[in-house]
Design an enzyme around this catalytic site. Structure first.
Site, PDB file in Angstrom:
ATOM      1  N   GLU A 299       0.784  -7.850   1.772  1.00  0.00           N
ATOM      2  CA  GLU A 299      -0.260  -7.158   0.756  1.00  0.00           C
ATOM      3  C   GLU A 299      -0.823  -8.359   0.049  1.00  0.00           C
ATOM      4  O   GLU A 299      -2.299  -7.946  -0.164  1.00  0.00           O
ATOM      5  CB  GLU A 299       0.380  -6.102  -0.162  1.00  0.00           C
ATOM      6  CG  GLU A 299       0.692  -4.771   0.656  1.00  0.00           C
ATOM      7  CD  GLU A 299      -0.199  -3.566   0.739  1.00  0.00           C
ATOM      8  OE1 GLU A 299      -1.001  -3.653  -0.285  1.00  0.00           O
ATOM      9  OE2 GLU A 299      -0.380  -2.952   1.869  1.00  0.00           O
TER      10      GLU A 299
ATOM     11  N   CYS B 288       7.973  -0.701  10.302  1.00  0.00           N
ATOM     12  CA  CYS B 288       7.262  -0.567   8.925  1.00  0.00           C
ATOM     13  C   CYS B 288       5.578  -1.168   9.579  1.00  0.00           C
ATOM     14  O   CYS B 288       5.597  -2.120  10.401  1.00  0.00           O
ATOM     15  CB  CYS B 288       7.482  -1.451   7.850  1.00  0.00           C
ATOM     16  SG  CYS B 288       6.201  -1.757   6.713  1.00  0.00           S
ATOM     17  N   THR B 289       4.682  -0.318   9.321  1.00  0.00           N
ATOM     18  CA  THR B 289       3.259  -0.713   9.808  1.00  0.00           C
ATOM     19  C   THR B 289       2.548  -1.839   9.472  1.00  0.00           C
ATOM     20  O   THR B 289       1.781  -2.218   9.948  1.00  0.00           O
ATOM     21  CB  THR B 289       2.345   0.353   9.729  1.00  0.00           C
ATOM     22  OG1 THR B 289       2.315   1.134   8.480  1.00  0.00           O
ATOM     23  CG2 THR B 289       2.961   1.959  10.663  1.00  0.00           C
ATOM     24  N   HIS B 290       3.331  -2.406   8.243  1.00  0.00           N
ATOM     25  CA  HIS B 290       2.774  -3.805   7.910  1.00  0.00           C
ATOM     26  C   HIS B 290       3.442  -4.892   8.853  1.00  0.00           C
ATOM     27  O   HIS B 290       2.803  -5.935   8.699  1.00  0.00           O
ATOM     28  CB  HIS B 290       3.072  -3.950   6.333  1.00  0.00           C
ATOM     29  CG  HIS B 290       2.451  -3.238   5.491  1.00  0.00           C
ATOM     30  ND1 HIS B 290       2.634  -1.888   5.345  1.00  0.00           N
ATOM     31  CD2 HIS B 290       1.782  -3.775   4.488  1.00  0.00           C
ATOM     32  CE1 HIS B 290       1.718  -1.653   4.357  1.00  0.00           C
ATOM     33  NE2 HIS B 290       1.286  -2.810   3.594  1.00  0.00           N
TER      34      HIS B 290
ATOM     35  N   CYS C  88       2.810   5.553   8.224  1.00  0.00           N
ATOM     36  CA  CYS C  88       3.660   4.809   7.181  1.00  0.00           C
ATOM     37  C   CYS C  88       5.068   5.218   7.565  1.00  0.00           C
ATOM     38  O   CYS C  88       5.127   6.467   7.339  1.00  0.00           O
ATOM     39  CB  CYS C  88       3.027   5.293   5.818  1.00  0.00           C
ATOM     40  SG  CYS C  88       4.047   4.493   4.595  1.00  0.00           S
ATOM     41  N   ASN C  89       5.798   4.386   7.827  1.00  0.00           N
ATOM     42  CA  ASN C  89       7.079   4.981   8.000  1.00  0.00           C
ATOM     43  C   ASN C  89       7.912   5.378   6.952  1.00  0.00           C
ATOM     44  O   ASN C  89       8.627   6.306   6.877  1.00  0.00           O
ATOM     45  CB  ASN C  89       8.210   3.653   8.715  1.00  0.00           C
ATOM     46  CG  ASN C  89       7.658   3.103   9.899  1.00  0.00           C
ATOM     47  OD1 ASN C  89       8.188   3.999  10.997  1.00  0.00           O
ATOM     48  ND2 ASN C  89       6.516   2.606  10.041  1.00  0.00           N
ATOM     49  N   THR C  90       7.376   4.850   5.971  1.00  0.00           N
ATOM     50  CA  THR C  90       8.247   5.190   4.735  1.00  0.00           C
ATOM     51  C   THR C  90       7.883   6.844   4.178  1.00  0.00           C
ATOM     52  O   THR C  90       8.609   7.504   3.807  1.00  0.00           O
ATOM     53  CB  THR C  90       7.994   4.313   3.448  1.00  0.00           C
ATOM     54  OG1 THR C  90       7.937   2.985   3.796  1.00  0.00           O
ATOM     55  CG2 THR C  90       8.748   4.695   2.293  1.00  0.00           C
TER      56      THR C  90
ATOM     57  N   ASP D  66      -1.666   5.569   4.810  1.00  0.00           N
ATOM     58  CA  ASP D  66      -0.733   4.520   4.676  1.00  0.00           C
ATOM     59  C   ASP D  66      -0.759   4.059   3.086  1.00  0.00           C
ATOM     60  O   ASP D  66      -1.750   4.392   2.219  1.00  0.00           O
ATOM     61  CB  ASP D  66      -0.818   3.264   5.510  1.00  0.00           C
ATOM     62  CG  ASP D  66       0.190   2.264   5.314  1.00  0.00           C
ATOM     63  OD1 ASP D  66       1.294   2.678   5.220  1.00  0.00           O
ATOM     64  OD2 ASP D  66      -0.118   0.990   5.086  1.00  0.00           O
ATOM     65  N   SER D  67       0.170   3.622   2.723  1.00  0.00           N
ATOM     66  CA  SER D  67       0.485   3.234   1.252  1.00  0.00           C
ATOM     67  C   SER D  67      -0.524   2.214   1.065  1.00  0.00           C
ATOM     68  O   SER D  67      -0.871   2.051  -0.135  1.00  0.00           O
ATOM     69  CB  SER D  67       1.750   2.867   1.090  1.00  0.00           C
ATOM     70  OG  SER D  67       1.992   1.811   1.994  1.00  0.00           O
TER      71      SER D  67
ATOM     72  N   TYR E  72       5.252   1.536  -1.251  1.00  0.00           N
ATOM     73  CA  TYR E  72       5.840   2.802  -1.500  1.00  0.00           C
ATOM     74  C   TYR E  72       7.458   2.719  -0.939  1.00  0.00           C
ATOM     75  O   TYR E  72       8.319   3.243  -1.263  1.00  0.00           O
ATOM     76  CB  TYR E  72       5.248   3.732  -0.566  1.00  0.00           C
ATOM     77  CG  TYR E  72       4.274   4.578  -0.707  1.00  0.00           C
ATOM     78  CD1 TYR E  72       3.483   4.439  -1.719  1.00  0.00           C
ATOM     79  CD2 TYR E  72       4.044   5.733  -0.053  1.00  0.00           C
ATOM     80  CE1 TYR E  72       2.263   4.886  -2.128  1.00  0.00           C
ATOM     81  CE2 TYR E  72       2.927   6.494  -0.472  1.00  0.00           C
ATOM     82  CZ  TYR E  72       2.201   6.112  -1.389  1.00  0.00           C
ATOM     83  OH  TYR E  72       0.968   6.989  -1.486  1.00  0.00           O
ATOM     84  N   GLY E  73       7.797   1.259  -0.294  1.00  0.00           N
ATOM     85  CA  GLY E  73       8.906   1.160   0.154  1.00  0.00           C
ATOM     86  C   GLY E  73      10.218   1.052  -0.651  1.00  0.00           C
ATOM     87  O   GLY E  73      11.339   1.300  -0.341  1.00  0.00           O
TER      88      GLY E  73
HETATM   89  N1  DGL Z   1       3.539   0.602   5.679  1.00  0.00           N
HETATM   90  C1  DGL Z   1       4.524   1.304   5.459  1.00  0.00           C
HETATM   91  C2  DGL Z   1       5.639   1.542   6.246  1.00  0.00           C
HETATM   92  O1  DGL Z   1       5.500   1.515   7.322  1.00  0.00           O
HETATM   93  C3  DGL Z   1       4.953   1.139   4.008  1.00  0.00           C
HETATM   94  C4  DGL Z   1       4.897  -0.113   3.141  1.00  0.00           C
HETATM   95  C5  DGL Z   1       5.299   0.046   1.816  1.00  0.00           C
HETATM   96  O2  DGL Z   1       4.231   0.563   0.986  1.00  0.00           O
HETATM   97  O3  DGL Z   1       6.202  -0.307   1.247  1.00  0.00           O
HETATM   98  O4  DGL Z   1       6.823   1.690   6.030  1.00  0.00           O
END
Ligand code: DGL
Length: 276
Positions: A160, A194-196, A75-77, A12-13, A44-45
């Site tokens: 974060e 988004c996994t966050h 990570c979805n992104t 993940d990011s 990363y988003g």
């Molecule tokens: N947790 C990540 C996701 O699922 C990305 C979050 C990020 O780095 O912006 O998209």
């Protein structure tokens, strides 16, 4: 040819993938896992396609070099912007026998089982929303479903930085939720894409109309991984099984350890790496 066994890589990011790894390790505790968070370059988003692709490929290569035959982009992104190119263009050249999986497909495969109105909301990073990966993938499995997307660019920085539980975060949670729900009156299923975002689950639930289902991906991805390993014995046999987990971050290990438990549910000890 004999292939040595190795851990399953989870990328993940930053910290978000830990919400997925937690469910994988609970469902499939027999395997070894290596987690890599690119915290030094998160989020990363909001980054371009080229940047997310370049960073993700670098991290996948590091996981391969660490012995992982299989890597999950938790990570979805990264799944939206880098997975297909890595699978189709890079893998055949750098590691044709290895595999990289994402989190979007397993989620879109099952999302239609939750909705009755056929209106699904997707909360995600700007990068994931702009890629249109969710509407495209959901249409393949459930063409009758209408998908409404909302980018939430301030949520990952809040999470974060561990600011998401403070009252100041409420404003940004409500702002994006209002925008999503204003797009259609009868959205009955909302996807945390988004996994966050599972860390905002309680706050989000408070803003949802009664009867709305809120879906986090961790368990869905864990079930899908179990299924994948069952269908691919040639890959399953290459995954080592001593039940060990190791955690790596591209930023400070001390910082990682102090934040990680809120995502992972328990304390962990990470190691710092430098990507070259
Ligand atoms: N947790 C990540 C996701 O699922 C990305 C979050 C990020 O780095 O912006 O998209």
């Amino acid at each position: 040819m004999f292939s040595p066994q190795g851990p399953i890589g989870v990328f993940d990011s930053g910290y978000g993938g830990l919400t997925v790894l937690k469910e994988m390790a609970a469902r499939l505790p027999q395997y070894d896992y290596i987690y890599l968070g690119d915290n030094a370059r998160a989020p990363y988003g909001t980054r371009s396609f080229e940047t997310v692709y370049h960073y993700t490929l670098q991290c996948v290569q590091w996981l391969f070099q660490s012995g992982c035959p299989l890597v999950v982009l938790a990570c979805n992104t990264a799944s939206a912007k880098a997975l297909r190119t890595i699978q189709q263009f890079d893998l055949p050249k750098i590691a044709p026998d290895n595999r990289v999986l994402g989190v979007i497909r397993p989620t879109t495969e099952v999302v239609g089982n939750f909705t009755r109105t056929g209106k699904v909301g997707v909360l995600a990073t700007k990068g994931t929303v702009l890629s249109d990966s969710y509407p495209i993938e959901i249409a393949k499995f459930f063409p009758e479903i209408a998908v409404f997307q909302q980018a939430c660019p301030l949520w990952v920085p809040l999470i974060e930085n561990n600011e998401h539980e403070r009252p100041g975060a409420d404003y940004f949670v409500k702002e994006y939720m209002d925008s999503l729900l204003a797009q259609a009156g009868d959205i009955d299923t909302v996807l945390l894409a988004c996994t966050h975002y599972p860390l905002l689950k309680t706050k989000i639930e408070q803003l949802l109309p009664a009867g709305t289902t809120l879906i986090a991906q961790g368990e869905i991805v864990a079930v899908s991984l179990a299924d994948y390993l069952q269908r691919h014995p040639e890959m399953e046999s290459r995954c080592s099984k001593t039940g060990q987990l190791r955690f790596f971050t591209t930023d400070s290990a001390e910082d990682f350890d102090s934040h990680a438990s809120i995502f992972y549910g328990k304390a962990l000890i990470s190691e710092h790496i430098v990507l070259s």
